[in-house]
Design an enzyme around this catalytic site. Structure first.
Site, PDB file in Angstrom:
ATOM      1  N   GLY A   1     -43.277 126.217 -28.118  1.00 39.76           N
ATOM      2  CA  GLY A   1     -43.551 124.892 -27.426  1.00 39.76           C
ATOM      3  C   GLY A   1     -44.928 125.396 -26.604  1.00 39.76           C
ATOM      4  O   GLY A   1     -44.554 126.744 -25.450  1.00 39.76           O
ATOM      5  N   PHE A   2     -45.642 124.552 -26.764  1.00 41.06           N
ATOM      6  CA  PHE A   2     -46.272 125.492 -25.174  1.00 41.06           C
ATOM      7  C   PHE A   2     -47.030 124.795 -24.553  1.00 41.06           C
ATOM      8  O   PHE A   2     -47.917 124.210 -23.870  1.00 41.06           O
ATOM      9  CB  PHE A   2     -48.111 125.962 -26.593  1.00 41.06           C
ATOM     10  N   GLY A   3     -46.475 124.044 -23.414  1.00 41.16           N
ATOM     11  CA  GLY A   3     -46.273 123.251 -22.361  1.00 41.16           C
ATOM     12  C   GLY A   3     -46.230 124.211 -21.349  1.00 41.16           C
ATOM     13  O   GLY A   3     -46.385 125.218 -21.250  1.00 41.16           O
ATOM     14  N   GLY A   4     -45.636 123.451 -20.228  1.00 41.22           N
ATOM     15  CA  GLY A   4     -45.449 124.505 -18.590  1.00 41.22           C
ATOM     16  C   GLY A   4     -45.453 126.129 -18.666  1.00 41.22           C
ATOM     17  O   GLY A   4     -45.350 126.583 -18.347  1.00 41.22           O
ATOM     18  N   LEU A   5     -44.555 125.312 -19.693  1.00 39.43           N
ATOM     19  CA  LEU A   5     -43.732 127.089 -19.716  1.00 39.43           C
ATOM     20  C   LEU A   5     -43.798 128.358 -20.598  1.00 39.43           C
ATOM     21  O   LEU A   5     -44.159 129.479 -20.428  1.00 39.43           O
ATOM     22  CB  LEU A   5     -41.829 127.217 -19.639  1.00 39.43           C
TER      23      LEU A   5
ATOM     24  N   LYS B   1     -30.635 125.227 -19.939  1.00 44.78           N
ATOM     25  CA  LYS B   1     -29.987 124.423 -19.202  1.00 44.78           C
ATOM     26  C   LYS B   1     -29.135 123.995 -19.377  1.00 44.78           C
ATOM     27  O   LYS B   1     -27.981 124.500 -18.555  1.00 44.78           O
ATOM     28  CB  LYS B   1     -30.910 123.629 -18.993  1.00 44.78           C
TER      29      LYS B   1
ATOM     30  N   ALA C   1     -41.245 117.980 -19.350  1.00 45.17           N
ATOM     31  CA  ALA C   1     -39.286 118.264 -20.553  1.00 45.17           C
ATOM     32  C   ALA C   1     -38.779 118.761 -19.113  1.00 45.17           C
ATOM     33  O   ALA C   1     -37.380 117.818 -19.221  1.00 45.17           O
ATOM     34  CB  ALA C   1     -39.461 119.246 -21.718  1.00 45.17           C
ATOM     35  N   THR C   2     -39.723 119.860 -18.568  1.00 47.61           N
ATOM     36  CA  THR C   2     -37.977 120.320 -17.522  1.00 47.61           C
ATOM     37  C   THR C   2     -37.440 118.971 -15.729  1.00 47.61           C
ATOM     38  O   THR C   2     -36.772 118.722 -15.745  1.00 47.61           O
ATOM     39  CB  THR C   2     -38.609 121.465 -16.583  1.00 47.61           C
TER      40      THR C   2
ATOM     41  N   GLU D   1     -35.941 116.225 -18.452  1.00 45.10           N
ATOM     42  CA  GLU D   1     -34.098 116.879 -18.144  1.00 45.10           C
ATOM     43  C   GLU D   1     -33.384 116.888 -16.975  1.00 45.10           C
ATOM     44  O   GLU D   1     -32.532 116.398 -16.526  1.00 45.10           O
ATOM     45  CB  GLU D   1     -34.314 118.422 -19.163  1.00 45.10           C
TER      46      GLU D   1
ATOM     47  N   TYR E   1     -55.461 124.041 -26.082  1.00 45.72           N
ATOM     48  CA  TYR E   1     -54.391 122.887 -26.379  1.00 45.72           C
ATOM     49  C   TYR E   1     -54.614 121.474 -25.463  1.00 45.72           C
ATOM     50  O   TYR E   1     -54.168 120.598 -25.220  1.00 45.72           O
ATOM     51  CB  TYR E   1     -53.308 123.811 -25.233  1.00 45.72           C
TER      52      TYR E   1
ATOM     53  N   HIS F   1     -30.085 114.473 -15.325  1.00 51.07           N
ATOM     54  CA  HIS F   1     -28.779 114.561 -13.719  1.00 51.07           C
ATOM     55  C   HIS F   1     -29.305 113.607 -13.241  1.00 51.07           C
ATOM     56  O   HIS F   1     -28.204 113.761 -12.009  1.00 51.07           O
ATOM     57  CB  HIS F   1     -29.510 115.705 -13.556  1.00 51.07           C
TER      58      HIS F   1
HETATM   59  P1  NAD Z   1     -43.350 120.984 -21.832  1.00 46.99           P
HETATM   60  O1  NAD Z   1     -42.755 119.194 -22.014  1.00 46.99           O
HETATM   61  O2  NAD Z   1     -44.625 120.989 -20.595  1.00 46.99           O
HETATM   62  O3  NAD Z   1     -43.775 121.716 -22.742  1.00 46.99           O
HETATM   63  C1  NAD Z   1     -43.074 121.257 -23.799  1.00 46.99           C
HETATM   64  C2  NAD Z   1     -43.726 121.724 -25.193  1.00 46.99           C
HETATM   65  O4  NAD Z   1     -42.868 121.753 -26.678  1.00 46.99           O
HETATM   66  C3  NAD Z   1     -45.102 120.894 -25.546  1.00 46.99           C
HETATM   67  O5  NAD Z   1     -46.071 121.703 -26.049  1.00 46.99           O
HETATM   68  C4  NAD Z   1     -45.043 120.513 -26.854  1.00 46.99           C
HETATM   69  O6  NAD Z   1     -45.896 119.738 -27.795  1.00 46.99           O
HETATM   70  C5  NAD Z   1     -43.996 121.209 -27.851  1.00 46.99           C
HETATM   71  N1  NAD Z   1     -42.698 120.716 -28.588  1.00 46.99           N
HETATM   72  C6  NAD Z   1     -42.082 119.327 -28.483  1.00 46.99           C
HETATM   73  N2  NAD Z   1     -41.411 118.991 -29.897  1.00 46.99           N
HETATM   74  C7  NAD Z   1     -41.852 119.890 -30.289  1.00 46.99           C
HETATM   75  C8  NAD Z   1     -41.685 120.322 -31.947  1.00 46.99           C
HETATM   76  N3  NAD Z   1     -40.504 119.662 -32.828  1.00 46.99           N
HETATM   77  N4  NAD Z   1     -42.002 121.436 -32.174  1.00 46.99           N
HETATM   78  C9  NAD Z   1     -42.816 122.209 -31.350  1.00 46.99           C
HETATM   79  N5  NAD Z   1     -43.113 121.924 -30.533  1.00 46.99           N
HETATM   80  C10 NAD Z   1     -42.474 121.154 -29.768  1.00 46.99           C
HETATM   81  O7  NAD Z   1     -41.970 121.335 -21.684  1.00 46.99           O
HETATM   82  P2  NAD Z   1     -41.271 122.362 -20.056  1.00 46.99           P
HETATM   83  O8  NAD Z   1     -41.899 121.608 -18.631  1.00 46.99           O
HETATM   84  O9  NAD Z   1     -42.354 123.950 -20.025  1.00 46.99           O
HETATM   85  O10 NAD Z   1     -40.023 123.154 -20.448  1.00 46.99           O
HETATM   86  C11 NAD Z   1     -39.736 123.560 -21.876  1.00 46.99           C
HETATM   87  C12 NAD Z   1     -38.047 123.866 -21.271  1.00 46.99           C
HETATM   88  O11 NAD Z   1     -37.336 125.287 -20.482  1.00 46.99           O
HETATM   89  C13 NAD Z   1     -37.336 122.639 -20.706  1.00 46.99           C
HETATM   90  O12 NAD Z   1     -35.898 122.563 -21.691  1.00 46.99           O
HETATM   91  C14 NAD Z   1     -36.872 123.080 -19.648  1.00 46.99           C
HETATM   92  O13 NAD Z   1     -35.379 122.814 -19.214  1.00 46.99           O
HETATM   93  C15 NAD Z   1     -36.624 124.631 -19.510  1.00 46.99           C
HETATM   94  N6  NAD Z   1     -36.588 125.297 -18.545  1.00 46.99           N
HETATM   95  C16 NAD Z   1     -35.242 125.703 -17.663  1.00 46.99           C
HETATM   96  C17 NAD Z   1     -35.373 126.843 -16.625  1.00 46.99           C
HETATM   97  C18 NAD Z   1     -34.318 128.090 -15.831  1.00 46.99           C
HETATM   98  O14 NAD Z   1     -34.455 128.361 -15.524  1.00 46.99           O
HETATM   99  N7  NAD Z   1     -33.255 128.184 -17.090  1.00 46.99           N
HETATM  100  C19 NAD Z   1     -36.225 126.290 -16.058  1.00 46.99           C
HETATM  101  C20 NAD Z   1     -37.646 125.161 -16.044  1.00 46.99           C
HETATM  102  C21 NAD Z   1     -37.382 124.739 -17.397  1.00 46.99           C
END
Ligand code: NAD
Length: 346
Positions: free
Chosen positions: A29-33, A139, A205-206, A209, A74, A213
């Site tokens: 996953g190469f989005g925000g996190l 989460k 995605a964050t 998700e 990216y 809720h």
């Molecule tokens: P994002 O939407 O910014 O990025 C998602 C990435 O996943 C993208 O690069 C996308 O191309 C990739 N992806 C999607 N489907 C894929 C697949 N089948 N194969 C490979 N890559 C794939 O996501 P984000 O906002 O960075 O969030 C990531 C996760 O972190 C979320 O599930 C979010 O709930 C979780 N999160 C947890 C906390 C915590 O405190 N526990 C806090 C914030 C976010």
């Protein structure tokens, strides 16, 4: 104790020499996190970022990947698969990367949409025969429960899986487990988070998700919303999401750790999607009764300057390092952030 014993068991020694090899880290996953995670790793010497996958491709380089090249690629092309010369376009990026790259531990920075996605990724790792450490920041309670049901398979596969290791669940759940030690009985654990981000597209995605809720929404509805529909919702709320009584795995994690029953744990918060300043200070309040019969509350508050990315990625790698030390001792299976101490990554 020798110098070697004093050093963390999570560092590798090569052959007979005492020279330590950094842990080879992959990010799925190469989005925000995922992107923030690679910036965190850039400052570490005990870990080296060697592999990453997104939805349309992957890149790996045993000598290390460079966030300053990967992140712009990216953003301009939509996938790491376009990275020259180490990227590959693929619509089965995760299984391809698992097969091709040599990685000690992966951070799963993937969306859990649908709510079974993270468990399906864990299953791909099991089926591939890969052995190592996985860490997620998943989460929902029900998502952690799906992984809990896989503990025997993970163990048999030689995988040490650390779940719920972000901020909440993660850092704040672990803080609650520590705070609980002052009490003979825990009455409540109340987690309240404040998140400020400049724009929702950086963490799609964050935000989806979180929307799931809100009253009237669920994971399926939030997953199927178009970007325009998310924007229209955020326009109606002035960019603010107010979340109460969330289904958050902090509850099952604290119950499993023997701290309190899950009904005593509540999670809520406010997310501002148009301002990087936190709308409130993230904190956990742990109320209990001491052995003398006094009722009191411990409060642990995160610094307002710390971002969501810092509070998720830092702990995730701390737990990954702890997972590597378990793995090296032959301890496999599933562990939560409330059960194991994270180790600090140098
Ligand atoms: P994002 O939407 O910014 O990025 C998602 C990435 O996943 C993208 O690069 C996308 O191309 C990739 N992806 C999607 N489907 C894929 C697949 N089948 N194969 C490979 N890559 C794939 O996501 P984000 O906002 O960075 O969030 C990531 C996760 O972190 C979320 O599930 C979010 O709930 C979780 N999160 C947890 C906390 C915590 O405190 N526990 C806090 C914030 C976010």
């Amino acid at each position: 104790m020798s110098e070697k014993q004093l050093n963390s068991p999570a560092s590798f020694t090569t052959g007979n020499s005492l020279e330590k090899k950094p842990m080879r880290i992959g990010v799925l996953g190469f989005g925000g996190l995922g992107q923030a995670a690679t910036r965190v790793l850039a400052g570490k010497r005990e870990m080296i970022w060697v592999a990453a996958a997104d939805k349309k491709g992957y890149a790996h380089d045993p000598a290390g990947l460079n966030p300053d090249r990967c992140i712009p690629t990216y953003h301009s092309h939509g996938s790491l698969g376009y990275l020259e010369p180490t990227g590959t376009l693929s619509n089965r990026a995760i299984p391809d990367l698992i097969e091709k790259a040599s990685v000690d531990g992966y951070f799963l920075a993937l969306p859990n949409l649908p709510n079974t996605f993270m468990a399906s990724v864990a299953r791909q790792f099991i089926q591939s025969g890969w052995r190592g450490v996985l860490v997620d920041a998943v989460k929902r309670t029900s998502a952690v429960e799906q992984l809990l049901a896989m503990v025997d398979e993970l163990q048999a596969a030689g995988i040490t899986y650390m779940t719920g290791c972000g901020a909440t669940p993660g850092l704040l759940t672990a803080a609650a487990a520590i705070a609980a030690q002052s009490y003979a009985e825990i009455h409540s654990v109340k987690i309240t988070f404040g998140v400020g981000i400049a724009n929702w597209e950086a963490y799609r995605a964050t935000i989806r998700e979180d929307i799931a809720h809100l009253p009237g929404y669920d994971v399926q509805r939030a997953t199927s919303m178009s970007d325009a529909e998310v924007e229209a919702l955020l326009d109606r709320t002035n960019g603010i999401l107010t979340l109460e009584n969330m289904e958050h795995a902090d509850d099952v994690m604290l119950e499993l750790a023997g701290i309190c029953s899950r009904d005593r744990v509540t999670v809520g918060g406010v997310v501002d999607t148009r301002n990087p300043k936190k709308p409130l200070s993230t904190n956990v309040q742990v109320t209990g009764r001491t052995f003398e019969g006094k009722i009191s509350t411990h409060t642990f508050t995160l610094g307002d300057e710390t971002s969501m990315a810092a509070n998720v990625c830092g702990p995730a790698f701390g737990y990954l390092k702890a997972g590597v030390s378990l793995h090296q001792r032959g301890i496999y299976g599933l562990f939560t952030a409330a059960e194991v101490m994270p180790q600090f990554v140098k």
